[in-house]
Design a protein around this motif. Structure first.
Motif, PDB file in Angstrom:
ATOM      1  N   GLY A 172     -95.409 -31.981   7.062  1.00 60.90           N
ATOM      2  CA  GLY A 172     -95.463 -31.807   5.621  1.00 60.90           C
ATOM      3  C   GLY A 172     -94.161 -32.045   4.907  1.00 60.90           C
ATOM      4  N   GLN A 173     -93.203 -32.652   5.595  1.00 65.23           N
ATOM      5  CA  GLN A 173     -91.997 -33.023   4.868  1.00 65.23           C
ATOM      6  C   GLN A 173     -92.317 -34.225   3.993  1.00 65.23           C
ATOM      7  OE1 GLN A 173     -88.961 -33.827   7.717  1.00 65.23           O
ATOM      8  NE2 GLN A 173     -89.097 -31.821   8.662  1.00 65.23           N
ATOM      9  N   ARG A 174     -91.760 -34.239   2.823  1.00 62.83           N
ATOM     10  CA  ARG A 174     -92.108 -35.303   1.884  1.00 62.83           C
ATOM     11  C   ARG A 174     -91.254 -36.543   2.089  1.00 62.83           C
ATOM     12  NH1 ARG A 174     -95.276 -34.477  -2.492  1.00 62.83           N
ATOM     13  NH2 ARG A 174     -96.297 -32.475  -2.551  1.00 62.83           N
ATOM     14  N   PHE A 175     -91.280 -37.056   3.312  1.00 62.37           N
ATOM     15  CA  PHE A 175     -90.556 -38.279   3.618  1.00 62.37           C
ATOM     16  C   PHE A 175     -91.472 -39.214   4.385  1.00 62.37           C
ATOM     17  CE2 PHE A 175     -87.286 -34.907   3.699  1.00 62.37           C
ATOM     18  CZ  PHE A 175     -86.547 -35.328   2.617  1.00 62.37           C
ATOM     19  N   SER A 176     -91.283 -40.486   4.183  1.00 63.23           N
ATOM     20  CA  SER A 176     -92.161 -41.443   4.853  1.00 63.23           C
ATOM     21  C   SER A 176     -91.791 -41.646   6.307  1.00 63.23           C
ATOM     22  CB  SER A 176     -92.139 -42.780   4.121  1.00 63.23           C
ATOM     23  OG  SER A 176     -90.844 -43.297   4.109  1.00 63.23           O
ATOM     24  N   SER A 177     -90.782 -40.902   6.800  1.00 61.63           N
ATOM     25  CA  SER A 177     -90.512 -40.934   8.224  1.00 61.63           C
ATOM     26  C   SER A 177     -91.409 -39.950   8.972  1.00 61.63           C
ATOM     27  CB  SER A 177     -89.047 -40.568   8.480  1.00 61.63           C
ATOM     28  OG  SER A 177     -88.781 -39.264   8.000  1.00 61.63           O
ATOM     29  N   GLU A 178     -92.226 -39.237   8.237  1.00 62.56           N
ATOM     30  CA  GLU A 178     -93.060 -38.202   8.834  1.00 62.56           C
ATOM     31  C   GLU A 178     -94.030 -38.776   9.864  1.00 62.56           C
ATOM     32  OE1 GLU A 178     -92.713 -35.180   8.638  1.00 62.56           O
ATOM     33  OE2 GLU A 178     -94.569 -34.066   8.631  1.00 62.56           O
ATOM     34  N   THR A 179     -94.115 -38.112  11.003  1.00 64.33           N
ATOM     35  CA  THR A 179     -95.018 -38.524  12.078  1.00 64.33           C
ATOM     36  C   THR A 179     -96.363 -37.840  11.912  1.00 64.33           C
ATOM     37  OG1 THR A 179     -93.201 -38.828  13.620  1.00 64.33           O
ATOM     38  CG2 THR A 179     -95.378 -38.431  14.571  1.00 64.33           C
ATOM     39  N   GLN A 180     -97.427 -38.592  12.131  1.00 63.95           N
ATOM     40  CA  GLN A 180     -98.758 -38.004  12.158  1.00 63.95           C
ATOM     41  C   GLN A 180     -99.204 -37.885  13.610  1.00 63.95           C
ATOM     42  OE1 GLN A 180    -101.599 -39.818   9.458  1.00 63.95           O
ATOM     43  NE2 GLN A 180    -100.090 -39.899   7.803  1.00 63.95           N
ATOM     44  N   TYR A 213    -100.186 -30.885   6.384  1.00 59.61           N
ATOM     45  CA  TYR A 213    -100.976 -32.013   5.896  1.00 59.61           C
ATOM     46  C   TYR A 213    -101.990 -32.403   6.958  1.00 59.61           C
ATOM     47  CZ  TYR A 213     -98.060 -32.919   1.828  1.00 59.61           C
ATOM     48  OH  TYR A 213     -97.412 -32.811   0.634  1.00 59.61           O
TER      49      TYR A 213
END
Lengths: 116, 113
Positions: free
Chosen positions: A97-105, A31
């Motif tokens: 690109g994991q579909r979790f809102s814990s994802e770090t950008q 992403y």
């Protein structure tokens, strides 16, 4: 440690000219994002990109803006006809690109765009 | 994403702990609490995130109130390099797409030698 890189670090352009800002996201990330920050203001989301298409975009991201992943490593933001108000710091970011809102950008260092 | 409230600025002395508060009274049960920071002239940088339990990592600790309506980012020993704007951001667990981060004004932390 892998990092997001952006080129150029600074860009000066004349109003009405096209600019292309370049980003190399972290290699296994899926992403990609563009944000901008006008001097002294908040960081604002522009667009997110996944699987070779835009997944979300903000009101700022109008027809003057486009994004592209021309090859396996670069991610570009094009502004077709720059305006004075496009002057800002532009940040590229990527995430795994994991579909979790814990994802770090992970953010790049930014490109400072000045439109004269 | 639910709204957060942070103080505009805080000051700290070098090598002392810093507690950066964030209020999120309208948080939902599926919101993760994320903290990012932005050092001067740099892009935002992830610090920590949590859902319900307190979290620790090499950068900081996150203390989450039992009712989850507030949280505190703790820097155990502030250094001059920690001078930055700190952003508290909520992300909904139910977000189907990767979604964007919504940055507020954050808290500008100054660290005095």
């Amino acid at each position: 440690e892998p990092e997001v890189t952006q080129t150029p670090s600074h860009q000066v352009t004349q109003m009405g000219q096209e600019v292309i800002l370049r980003c190399v996201p972290i290699s296994n990330h899926l992403y990609f994002y563009w944000y901008r920050q006008i001097l002294g203001q908040k960081v604002e989301f522009l667009v997110s990109f996944y699987n070779n298409e835009i997944s979300e975009k903000s009101e700022i991201f109008d027809d003057q803006f486009s994004v592209e992943r021309p090859d396996g490593s670069n991610f570009t933001l094009k502004i077709r006809s720059t305006k004075l108000e496009d002057s800002a710091m532009y940040f590229c970011a990527s995430s795994r690109g994991q579909r979790f809102s814990s994802e770090t950008q992970y953010f790049g260092p930014g490109t400072r765009l000045l439109v004269l | 994403d639910a709204k957060t409230t942070q103080p505009n600025s805080m000051e700290s002395n070098e090598e002392e702990p810093v507690h950066l508060p964030c209020n999120h009274s309208t948080i939902s049960g599926t919101d993760y609490i994320h903290w990012y920071r932005q050092l001067p002239s740099q892009g935002p940088e992830y610090v920590i995130h949590g859902l319900t339990s307190n979290v620790n990592n090499r950068m900081a600790s996150l203390a989450i109130a039992e009712d989850r309506k507030s949280s505190t980012l703790i820097l155990h020993r502030a250094t001059l390099r920690d001078a930055a704007v700190y952003y508290c951001i909520l992300r909904d667990l139910r977000t189907r797409s990767q979604g964007n981060l919504i940055f507020g004004k954050g808290t500008k932390l100054s660290v005095k030698p």
